[in-house]
Design an enzyme around this catalytic site. Structure first.
Site, PDB file in Angstrom:
ATOM      1  CG  MET A 251      -1.958  -0.666   0.956  1.00 63.03           C
ATOM      2  SD  MET A 251      -1.056  -0.124  -0.505  1.00 63.03           S
ATOM      3  CE  MET A 251      -0.395   1.409   0.069  1.00 63.03           C
ATOM      4  CB  CYS A 252       3.655  -0.813   4.313  1.00 62.71           C
ATOM      5  SG  CYS A 252       4.926  -0.929   5.568  1.00 62.71           S
ATOM      6  N   PRO A 253       2.208  -2.999   6.436  1.00 61.60           N
ATOM      7  CG  PRO A 253       2.296  -3.947   8.614  1.00 61.60           C
ATOM      8  CD  PRO A 253       1.498  -2.993   7.727  1.00 61.60           C
TER       9      PRO A 253
ATOM     10  CG  ASP B 229       3.313  -0.592  -0.120  1.00 57.50           C
ATOM     11  OD1 ASP B 229       3.502   0.601  -0.458  1.00 57.50           O
ATOM     12  OD2 ASP B 229       3.354  -0.963   1.069  1.00 57.50           O
TER      13      ASP B 229
ATOM     14  CG  ASP C  90       9.204  -1.388   4.287  1.00 60.49           C
ATOM     15  OD1 ASP C  90       9.863  -0.431   4.743  1.00 60.49           O
ATOM     16  OD2 ASP C  90       7.958  -1.367   4.173  1.00 60.49           O
TER      17      ASP C  90
END
Length: 76
Positions: free
Chosen positions: A13-15, A40, A46
């Site tokens: 998952m981000c980041p 994700d 992003d």
């Protein structure tokens, strides 16, 4: 699209996908293509910002069987 190297960010998952991409791209020769495989959805937005900031070239984003495949050409 054919990649020279692949980075598996499946399930991260981000980041983390961006963080791992940033680390991996340093080991890719200039002009070569890195494929990032992620799940994700945030990577689609992003990675555009990341490429604009770093000067690397976003070649393609495609979705396939629940995976997001991002292709980046290292520019510097």
């Amino acid at each position: 699209m054919q990649a020279d190297e692949t980075l598996d960010c499946y399930g991260l998952m981000c980041p983390m996908p961006i963080f791992k991409t940033s680390s991996k791209i340093r080991n890719v020769e200039i002009g070569k293509v890195l494929e990032v495989i992620a799940t994700d959805e945030g990577i689609k937005k992003d990675i555009v910002s990341w490429c604009n900031t770093t000067g690397n070239e976003l070649l393609e984003i495609k979705e396939e069987d629940g995976e997001i495949h991002v292709f980046i050409r290292r520019r510097k």
